[in-house]
Design a protein around this motif. Structure first.
Motif, PDB file in Angstrom:
ATOM      1  N   UNK A   7       0.861  -1.174   0.000  1.00 42.15           N
ATOM      2  CA  UNK A   7       0.000   0.000   0.000  1.00 42.15           C
ATOM      3  C   UNK A   7       0.900   1.228   0.000  1.00 42.15           C
ATOM      4  N   UNK A   8       0.473   2.301  -0.706  1.00 46.92           N
ATOM      5  CA  UNK A   8       1.326   3.493  -0.784  1.00 46.92           C
ATOM      6  C   UNK A   8       1.780   4.011   0.569  1.00 46.92           C
ATOM      7  N   UNK A   9       0.862   4.047   1.549  1.00 46.48           N
ATOM      8  CA  UNK A   9       1.231   4.575   2.866  1.00 46.48           C
ATOM      9  C   UNK A   9       2.269   3.698   3.560  1.00 46.48           C
ATOM     10  N   UNK A  10       2.138   2.364   3.405  1.00 46.03           N
ATOM     11  CA  UNK A  10       3.099   1.457   4.018  1.00 46.03           C
ATOM     12  C   UNK A  10       4.462   1.546   3.353  1.00 46.03           C
ATOM     13  N   UNK A  11       4.463   1.667   2.025  1.00 44.80           N
ATOM     14  CA  UNK A  11       5.723   1.810   1.303  1.00 44.80           C
ATOM     15  C   UNK A  11       6.401   3.112   1.712  1.00 44.80           C
ATOM     16  N   UNK A  12       5.613   4.167   1.821  1.00 41.95           N
ATOM     17  CA  UNK A  12       6.145   5.475   2.217  1.00 41.95           C
ATOM     18  C   UNK A  12       6.790   5.405   3.596  1.00 41.95           C
ATOM     19  N   UNK A  13       6.059   4.848   4.552  1.00 35.85           N
ATOM     20  CA  UNK A  13       6.595   4.752   5.914  1.00 35.85           C
ATOM     21  C   UNK A  13       7.804   3.838   5.978  1.00 35.85           C
ATOM     22  N   UNK A  14       7.742   2.741   5.240  1.00 32.82           N
ATOM     23  CA  UNK A  14       8.848   1.794   5.255  1.00 32.82           C
ATOM     24  C   UNK A  14      10.131   2.388   4.690  1.00 32.82           C
ATOM     25  N   UNK A  15      10.002   3.145   3.604  1.00 27.40           N
ATOM     26  CA  UNK A  15      11.179   3.771   3.001  1.00 27.40           C
ATOM     27  C   UNK A  15      11.819   4.755   3.974  1.00 27.40           C
ATOM     28  N   UNK A  16      11.001   5.580   4.617  1.00 31.39           N
ATOM     29  CA  UNK A  16      11.537   6.597   5.530  1.00 31.39           C
ATOM     30  C   UNK A  16      12.103   5.964   6.801  1.00 31.39           C
ATOM     31  N   UNK A  17      11.346   5.022   7.398  1.00 29.59           N
ATOM     32  CA  UNK A  17      11.778   4.417   8.663  1.00 29.59           C
ATOM     33  C   UNK A  17      13.075   3.636   8.516  1.00 29.59           C
ATOM     34  N   UNK A  18      13.218   2.918   7.410  1.00 32.85           N
ATOM     35  CA  UNK A  18      14.362   2.019   7.264  1.00 32.85           C
ATOM     36  C   UNK A  18      15.545   2.628   6.519  1.00 32.85           C
ATOM     37  N   UNK A  19      15.277   3.567   5.607  1.00 35.46           N
ATOM     38  CA  UNK A  19      16.361   4.044   4.749  1.00 35.46           C
ATOM     39  C   UNK A  19      16.493   5.562   4.709  1.00 35.46           C
ATOM     40  N   UNK A  20      15.656   6.267   5.451  1.00 37.14           N
ATOM     41  CA  UNK A  20      15.753   7.719   5.487  1.00 37.14           C
ATOM     42  C   UNK A  20      14.926   8.388   4.412  1.00 37.14           C
ATOM     43  N   UNK A  21      14.623   9.651   4.641  1.00 37.45           N
ATOM     44  CA  UNK A  21      13.751  10.370   3.708  1.00 37.45           C
ATOM     45  C   UNK A  21      14.382  10.541   2.330  1.00 37.45           C
ATOM     46  N   UNK A  22      15.717  10.543   2.275  1.00 37.56           N
ATOM     47  CA  UNK A  22      16.388  10.713   0.983  1.00 37.56           C
ATOM     48  C   UNK A  22      16.123   9.540   0.049  1.00 37.56           C
ATOM     49  N   UNK A  23      15.720   8.374   0.614  1.00 35.25           N
ATOM     50  CA  UNK A  23      15.454   7.206  -0.230  1.00 35.25           C
ATOM     51  C   UNK A  23      14.271   7.439  -1.168  1.00 35.25           C
ATOM     52  N   UNK A  24      13.398   8.396  -0.829  1.00 32.81           N
ATOM     53  CA  UNK A  24      12.256   8.708  -1.696  1.00 32.81           C
ATOM     54  C   UNK A  24      12.698   9.338  -3.009  1.00 32.81           C
ATOM     55  N   UNK A  25      13.927   9.849  -3.023  1.00 34.77           N
ATOM     56  CA  UNK A  25      14.472  10.426  -4.259  1.00 34.77           C
ATOM     57  C   UNK A  25      15.413   9.446  -4.945  1.00 34.77           C
ATOM     58  N   UNK A  26      15.364   8.157  -4.540  1.00 38.65           N
ATOM     59  CA  UNK A  26      16.216   7.163  -5.184  1.00 38.65           C
ATOM     60  C   UNK A  26      15.838   7.054  -6.655  1.00 38.65           C
ATOM     61  N   UNK A  27      16.841   7.069  -7.514  1.00 37.39           N
ATOM     62  CA  UNK A  27      16.597   7.029  -8.952  1.00 37.39           C
ATOM     63  C   UNK A  27      16.470   8.398  -9.570  1.00 37.39           C
ATOM     64  N   UNK A  28      16.484   9.445  -8.734  1.00 34.58           N
ATOM     65  CA  UNK A  28      16.273  10.800  -9.269  1.00 34.58           C
ATOM     66  C   UNK A  28      17.470  11.305 -10.059  1.00 34.58           C
ATOM     67  N   UNK A  29      18.681  10.814  -9.737  1.00 34.02           N
ATOM     68  CA  UNK A  29      19.861  11.302 -10.455  1.00 34.02           C
ATOM     69  C   UNK A  29      19.782  10.964 -11.928  1.00 34.02           C
ATOM     70  N   UNK A  30      19.363   9.736 -12.227  1.00 36.29           N
ATOM     71  CA  UNK A  30      19.213   9.350 -13.632  1.00 36.29           C
ATOM     72  C   UNK A  30      18.100  10.144 -14.298  1.00 36.29           C
TER      73      UNK A  30
END
Length: 336
Positions: A71-94
């Motif tokens: 679920x979007x909310x679970x993915x959102x929380x999981x990304x932030x809790x486990x890998x930090x808020x910067x993980x939401x921009x993963x793939x942005x460099x490309x």
């Protein structure tokens, strides 16, 4: 004048692409993982901080006992809790490197098609929509050959959890003659190209036609309202009209365009992500797999899984993109 107008379209498109990508990337990361059935799985031996965190995102199917619900909310929380808020921009460099080019090509096709029709069929101004459709479709097809490998890099980061360098090396090595691509077929670097062409060809023509149509109709409505209101307060009326023409109309038109275009092209975006994530192969076969896995039993709806989240991403991206494009084009034109 034609070359100058093309340069303005290209530059304005470049600027709008970069700004819209930065603004919307977190939603794209969540959507990509949702499309690929990739859950957040916490590896016991890994740490949530530091550069190694990129390797702790596992690409597991939703049936895994260790997986968090897709679920979007679970993915959102999981990304932030486990890998930090910067993980939401993963793939942005490309994407930040490629989307401005993509947008520049698309806006150039849109601008050229519009100008060509206006110059060659002045007696039928409504035919501008045909030129915009053709220009947008051609631009969409051309940029697919740039975006397909770039999006493969992005998906490898967002879903598989590869680092920027590992994902880029894997894809680029398959594009450069004389390299082995880690023992894989060079064709693997073009994985998902067919679905990308179907997603970006005609749907981009629909995107630009919808934008131009909405802009024309909204402009007519504004002009009609101005005529009814009269000129009691010319300064106020002028300010309101300028604001609507420069900001409101491009943003509303861009939002409408995103909705119609993705209504046509979204199934191919879902299919592309599944193929690039290694979940399936072949457009038809992947479509069948997605429809069989539809959770509510309605096969055709399975191809639109995550469509609401896609609109949440694409509507503001399109609105911002067209607003920045129109603004940058006006500024560049005034200085040329």
């Amino acid at each position: 004048m034609s070359s100058e107008s093309s340069w303005i379209d290209f530059t304005a498109g470049w600027i709008s692409g970069g700004i819209s990508t930065l603004a919307i990337q977190p939603v794209d990361t969540i959507l990509t993982r949702m499309q690929a059935n990739a859950s957040i799985v916490v590896q016991p031996s890994s740490t949530a901080a530091g550069g190694g965190a990129a390797n702790t995102i596992a690409s597991n199917n939703a049936s895994s006992a260790a997986a968090v619900a897709l679920r979007p909310t679970n993915i959102f929380r999981g990304m932030i809790d486990n890998f930090g808020i910067s993980s939401l921009w993963r793939g942005s460099s490309a994407m930040i490197g490629a989307v401005p080019i993509q947008n520049a090509v698309l806006m150039s096709g849109y601008g050229y098609g519009k100008r060509w029709t206006e110059n060659h069929d002045q007696q039928h101004p409504n035919n501008v929509l045909l030129g915009v459709f053709i220009g947008g479709t051609i631009g969409g097809i051309l940029q697919s050959f740039v975006m397909s490998p770039i999006e493969l890099i992005k998906v490898s980061q967002q879903v598989v959890g590869k680092s920027v360098s590992a994902a880029t090396t894997s894809v680029v090595s398959g594009l450069v003659p004389g390299t082995t691509n880690g023992g894989n077929s060079k064709l693997s670097s073009w994985r998902g190209l067919g679905a990308t062409l179907l997603r970006d060809g005609i749907p981009h023509g629909v995107w630009f036609v919808s934008y131009e149509f909405a802009k024309i109709e909204l402009t007519k409505m504004r002009q009609g309202r101005t005529n009814v209101m009269g000129g009691d307060d010319n300064s106020t009326t002028t300010t309101t009209n300028t604001t609507e023409e420069d900001i409101v109309i491009p943003m509303l038109s861009g939002a409408f365009a995103a909705t119609t275009a993705w209504g046509v092209g979204y199934p191919f975006d879902l299919i592309k992500t599944q193929i690039q994530a290694g979940k399936s192969t072949g457009i038809i076969n992947t479509a069948r797999v997605i429809m069989r896995e539809s959770s509510d039993g309605r096969a055709c709806y399975g191809l639109y899984r995550g469509f609401g989240l896609k609109l949440l991403r694409s509507i503001p991206a399109s609105a911002i993109g067209f607003l920045v494009y129109e603004t940058a084009a006006k500024v560049l034109s005034s200085r040329s």
